[in-house]
Design a protein around this motif. Structure first.
Motif, mmCIF file in Angstrom:
data_model
loop_
_atom_site.group_PDB
_atom_site.id
_atom_site.type_symbol
_atom_site.label_atom_id
_atom_site.label_comp_id
_atom_site.label_asym_id
_atom_site.label_seq_id
_atom_site.Cartn_x
_atom_site.Cartn_y
_atom_site.Cartn_z
ATOM 1 N N SER A 174 0.873 -1.179 0.000
ATOM 2 C CA SER A 174 0.000 0.000 0.000
ATOM 3 C C SER A 174 0.908 1.226 0.000
ATOM 4 C CB SER A 174 -0.888 -0.012 1.246
ATOM 5 O OG SER A 174 -1.268 1.312 1.600
ATOM 6 N N GLY A 214 -4.213 -2.614 -1.004
ATOM 7 C CA GLY A 214 -4.745 -1.258 -1.108
ATOM 8 C C GLY A 214 -5.880 -1.064 -0.104
ATOM 9 N N ARG A 215 -5.889 0.082 0.571
ATOM 10 C CA ARG A 215 -6.864 0.320 1.623
ATOM 11 C C ARG A 215 -7.788 1.480 1.288
ATOM 12 N NH1 ARG A 215 -4.714 2.468 5.907
ATOM 13 N NH2 ARG A 215 -2.524 2.580 5.310
ATOM 14 N N ARG A 251 -11.733 -0.703 4.729
ATOM 15 C CA ARG A 251 -12.270 -1.285 3.497
ATOM 16 C C ARG A 251 -11.140 -1.499 2.495
ATOM 17 N NH1 ARG A 251 -17.478 2.292 4.120
ATOM 18 N NH2 ARG A 251 -16.040 3.959 3.678
ATOM 19 N N SER A 293 0.698 8.132 -2.998
ATOM 20 C CA SER A 293 0.528 8.781 -1.700
ATOM 21 C C SER A 293 1.563 9.880 -1.572
ATOM 22 C CB SER A 293 0.708 7.775 -0.561
ATOM 23 O OG SER A 293 -0.258 6.745 -0.658
ATOM 24 N N ASN A 319 -14.962 12.369 -0.235
ATOM 25 C CA ASN A 319 -13.644 12.037 -0.792
ATOM 26 C C ASN A 319 -13.683 11.223 -2.072
ATOM 27 O OD1 ASN A 319 -14.609 9.704 0.358
ATOM 28 N ND2 ASN A 319 -12.584 8.952 0.877
ATOM 29 N N LYS A 327 -17.153 5.323 -9.753
ATOM 30 C CA LYS A 327 -16.131 5.934 -8.895
ATOM 31 C C LYS A 327 -14.790 5.857 -9.612
ATOM 32 C CE LYS A 327 -14.392 5.610 -4.147
ATOM 33 N NZ LYS A 327 -14.774 5.362 -2.752
ATOM 34 N N GLY A 342 -3.548 9.564 0.225
ATOM 35 C CA GLY A 342 -3.422 8.480 -0.756
ATOM 36 C C GLY A 342 -4.545 8.573 -1.765
ATOM 37 N N SER A 376 -14.265 -3.599 -11.435
ATOM 38 C CA SER A 376 -15.168 -3.410 -10.304
ATOM 39 C C SER A 376 -16.487 -2.842 -10.825
ATOM 40 C CB SER A 376 -14.518 -2.439 -9.311
ATOM 41 O OG SER A 376 -15.510 -1.864 -8.498
ATOM 42 N N VAL A 409 -18.513 -0.901 -9.436
ATOM 43 C CA VAL A 409 -18.764 0.491 -9.042
ATOM 44 C C VAL A 409 -17.734 1.452 -9.630
ATOM 45 C CG1 VAL A 409 -19.920 -0.125 -6.891
ATOM 46 C CG2 VAL A 409 -17.444 0.241 -6.884
#
Ligand code: BT5
Length: 321
Positions: free
Chosen positions: A92, A119-120, A125, A137, A177, A185, A206, A220, A222
């Motif tokens: 990450s 990845g966070r 989540r 980041s 965010n 998204k 990040g 994905s 979404v």
């Protein structure tokens, strides 16, 4: 500039005409052997460099990755960013940048990746981070009180949106965010910070941007993809555009707070007039009603059925109906 970067720049400048190892060596005041070693290292990093008799080296292609060597030459805000690292796979980039921040990395430090294994998102989540995205980041050290920090996430989101507009996309912003493209998204932002009671020590921001649809159909449901709005965009271009947008929005936020960015945020605001429910981090409903806007502190304003306006500092927005 490192010698390796200078060799790469010489190859870029020469274009298809090529340039001899001797000429590069002479202009950089290094040996011919040293040039050969840097060319070998660049090839190992994925650069295709042909060696044509007579014309010398010709840079045939560069890897489509957000490598520091690819991103840095594209930056318009190179004076702000420093010590770019990464560009391939990591766990990450937020973990990497937090470690750097903890050990004193200065403001403007950047960690890049083209794939993350862990990845966070927020609240533990997952952020799906397959090949074909840009995950980065940055370390910021704003001289503000912790209470002022939440609106920095909005400033970063606006910066990312403005940056991606340069590539031809028209993103919209979902408080707090998310950066949306059409109905999906496009990017998510995760701010983590260390602070004393009255002073922020560091913030790691990040940003994950989906650029290309995963080839294996593992997209994905979404997600939205930058490539749909900016066909053929390269990962380094996306990274540089984001970083430029963030650097500029951050400077404006430092100088004038969120109030200075509010008109631009509202111009891209996806939630105006929408019926929403806002829950806090514990899942309890904080506000229920129609979004009236954002205020100068970056709080979401929700008009309830009784006409009262509830300002919300942090939470999770779901659209009703
Ligand atoms: C976010 O969290 O949107 C913040 C994501 C931040 C990711 C960056 S990548 C670089 C840096 N390194 C990290 O490890 N993280 C940061 P949140 O608002 O909690 O949204 C997470 C939710 O978005 C998930 O629960 C999924 O529903 C959805 N999601 C996951 N991966 C996605 C993706 N690639 N594209 C779109 N949506 C995704």
């Amino acid at each position: 500039m490192t010698t390796r970067r200078a060799v790469l720049e010489a190859l870029r400048e020469a274009g298809s005409a090529g340039v001899s190892g001797e000429a590069i060596a002479a202009s950089l005041h290094v040996s011919r052997v040293a040039v050969g070693k840097h060319v070998a290292a660049l090839r190992a990093a994925g650069y295709e460099i042909a060696a044509a008799p007579g014309s010398g080296y010709v840079l045939a292609s560069a890897p489509d990755l957000p490598l520091p060597d690819e991103v840095e030459p594209l930056l318009e805000t190179a004076g702000f960013w420093r010590d770019l690292s990464g560009g391939r796979e990591t766990g990450s980039t937020n973990d990497d940048a937090r470690e750097l921040a903890r050990t004193g990395a200065p403001e403007g430090t950047v960690v890049l990746a083209s794939r993350q294994l862990r990845g966070r998102g927020r609240l533990g989540r997952e952020w799906e981070s397959p090949d074909g995205g840009v995950y980065l980041s940055v370390v910021l050290r704003p001289a503000v009180a912790p209470l002022e920090a939440p609106s920095l996430a909005l400033a970063v989101a606006l910066g990312v949106a403005r940056g991606l507009e340069r590539l031809g996309a028209t993103p919209r912003l979902k408080w707090p965010n998310d950066v949306l493209l059409r109905d999906g998204k496009l990017a998510g932002i995760l701010l983590e910070m260390s602070a004393e009671s009255d002073r922020v020590e560091w913030v790691v921001a990040g940003i994950g941007v989906n650029v290309r649809r995963p080839a294996d159909g593992a997209a994905s449901p979404v997600a939205a993809y930058l490539d749909d709005a900016a066909p053929g965009v390269r990962l380094a271009e996306a990274a540089a555009a984001e970083l430029d947008g963030i650097a500029r929005a951050y400077a404006e936020w430092l100088a004038g707070g969120f109030a200075a960015l509010r008109p631009d945020y509202e111009a891209r605001f996806a939630l105006a007039g929408q019926a929403v429910t806002v829950r806090d981090l514990m899942g309890d409903v904080r506000a229920d009603g129609v979004v009236a806007g954002v205020d100068d502190e970056g709080r979401l304003l929700v008009r309830a059925a009784d006409g009262g306006v509830v300002p919300v500092t942090a939470g999770e927005v779901t659209l009703r109906g």
